[in-house]
Write an enzyme that holds these catalytic residues in place. Structure first.
Site, short mmCIF file in Angstrom:
data_model
loop_
_atom_site.label_atom_id
_atom_site.label_comp_id
_atom_site.label_asym_id
_atom_site.label_seq_id
_atom_site.Cartn_x
_atom_site.Cartn_y
_atom_site.Cartn_z
CG ASP A 1 -1.96 0.88 1.23
OD1 ASP A 1 -2.21 1.73 0.12
OD2 ASP A 1 -2.80 1.06 2.11
CG ASP B 1 -3.27 3.85 -3.59
OD1 ASP B 1 -4.34 2.96 -3.87
OD2 ASP B 1 -3.45 4.58 -2.58
CD GLU B 2 -5.58 -1.21 -1.48
OE1 GLU B 2 -5.10 -1.98 -0.48
OE2 GLU B 2 -6.67 -0.23 -1.17
#
Length: 361
Positions: free
Chosen positions: A8, A102-103
């Site tokens: 993350d 983003d993850e």
């Protein structure tokens, strides 16, 4: 035993802005469009100390931190950085399930980086992100996806946490039930009414009592409470919905929303035809001027045959909104849920479920 890593990125959009503009380093940066209707897309950790969070109205964020630096989002740049992050992932595995820019989940049970443990893989990925991209990421390492996701949040920002198989039960026991994926405020309230506030208490609950309170979700919840999650890392995530929404420049009453519903429905319908999807479940989403989110949904016996039938069904859903007539709305959205690919060659030929619109004369 699988080895799962959840990566993350830390305050991703805001961190990219801080990296690319040296004057922003160490400052409270808020990624949001200007204007009274804007909401926060991301906030740096310096901004979060003032209580600013994603999805918060930008005007409220400005009141909480008058000195905050507001930057309009640049999703083209964020996507480019995300591709760089994924290139680092692929040095170790192709088993990557992206959740957003983003993850992502990574299955490193059989990784190709030549490292001995999943912990070392996570450390190597975080080091490469720091040195090559000048950004930071947090990681969770565990034998399942849901545990890895919990772990990645444990030592944010720029941290790493490992839950080894032999520690799963001890780790879960004291956790609040709200940490379990799928347990929102409503479910948490139902569990609290049963005296269940920790995962340990949930684990000891009578399954019949839990099923009576939560229905079918009770079975999955009990499995997760035991640390049991067999869901694999899916390298191809099938699209589940098609939707479009619009935030108005000024708040509008319910009976003034038809033009927006028609316009959005046309966009969704055209996308469904272009991409070859059908669906029987229709969704209407509204957000009031004071940010109360309302959703109305209906599953039809068959997919709507025409765009007008789709629009008519959405307008019927609008009639099910039981708010006072004086209520004003800032956003409307429409969509198809539980979409399925249109079979290109059915065993028994039949008319297309997306029939052609009759041309006007």
């Amino acid at each position: 035993m699988r080895r799962i890593v959840h990566i993350d990125m830390d305050a991703f959009y805001a961190s990219v802005e801080q990296r690319d503009e040296p004057a922003f380093a160490g400052q409270p940066v808020v990624v949001a469009w200007k204007g009274p209707r804007s909401v926060v897309c991301a906030a740096s950790y310096e901004a979060r100390r003032f209580g600013i969070r994603s999805a918060m109205p930008a005007l409220r964020a400005a009141r909480l931190c008058p000195q905050a630096i507001f930057v309009p989002p640049d999703f083209t740049r964020y996507k480019a950085v995300s591709r760089q992050v994924h290139a680092i992932f692929r040095r170790y595995t192709d088993q990557i399930e992206p959740l957003s820019l983003d993850e992502a989940y990574l299955d490193v049970t059989e990784q190709r980086g030549g490292l001995d443990t999943a912990t070392e893989v996570a450390e190597a990925i975080r080091l490469a992100i720091r040195e090559e991209l000048r950004l930071t990421a947090s990681a969770g390492v565990a034998p399942s996806k849901f545990l890895a996701k919990i772990a990645s949040d444990w030592r944010k920002p720029d941290g790493q946490f490992v839950i080894p198989p032999q520690r799963v039960r001890a780790f879960l026991e004291p956790l609040p039930v709200g940490k379990i994926p799928g347990v929102g405020r409503v479910t948490e309230g139902k569990l609290a009414a049963l005296g269940i506030r920790s995962v340990g208490a949930l684990r000891r609950c009578d399954p019949a009592v839990l099923h009576q309170a939560l229905g079918q979700f009770a079975e999955r919840l009990l499995r997760l409470a035991q640390g049991q999650d067999d869901s694999p890392v899916r390298t191809e995530r099938r699209r589940k919905s098609l939707s479009a929404e619009d935030t108005f420049a000024d708040d509008r009453p319910l009976d003034a929303l038809e033009p927006a519903i028609r316009s959005l429905a046309t966009r969704v319908w055209d996308s469904a035809q272009r991409e070859g999807y059908v669906a029987r479940t229709l969704v209407l989403k509204l957000k009031t001027a004071d940010f109360v989110l309302l959703t109305r949904q209906q599953t039809l016996a068959a997919p709507p045959a025409t765009r007008e039938a789709f629009i008519d069904a959405l307008l019927q859903l609008r009639r099910r909104v039981d708010r006072p007539a004086s209520t004003l709305y800032r956003l409307v959205g429409v969509g198809f849920a539980q979409i399925e690919p249109l079979d290109p060659a059915p065993a028994h030929p039949q008319p297309s479920l997306f029939a052609a619109e009759p041309s006007s004369v």
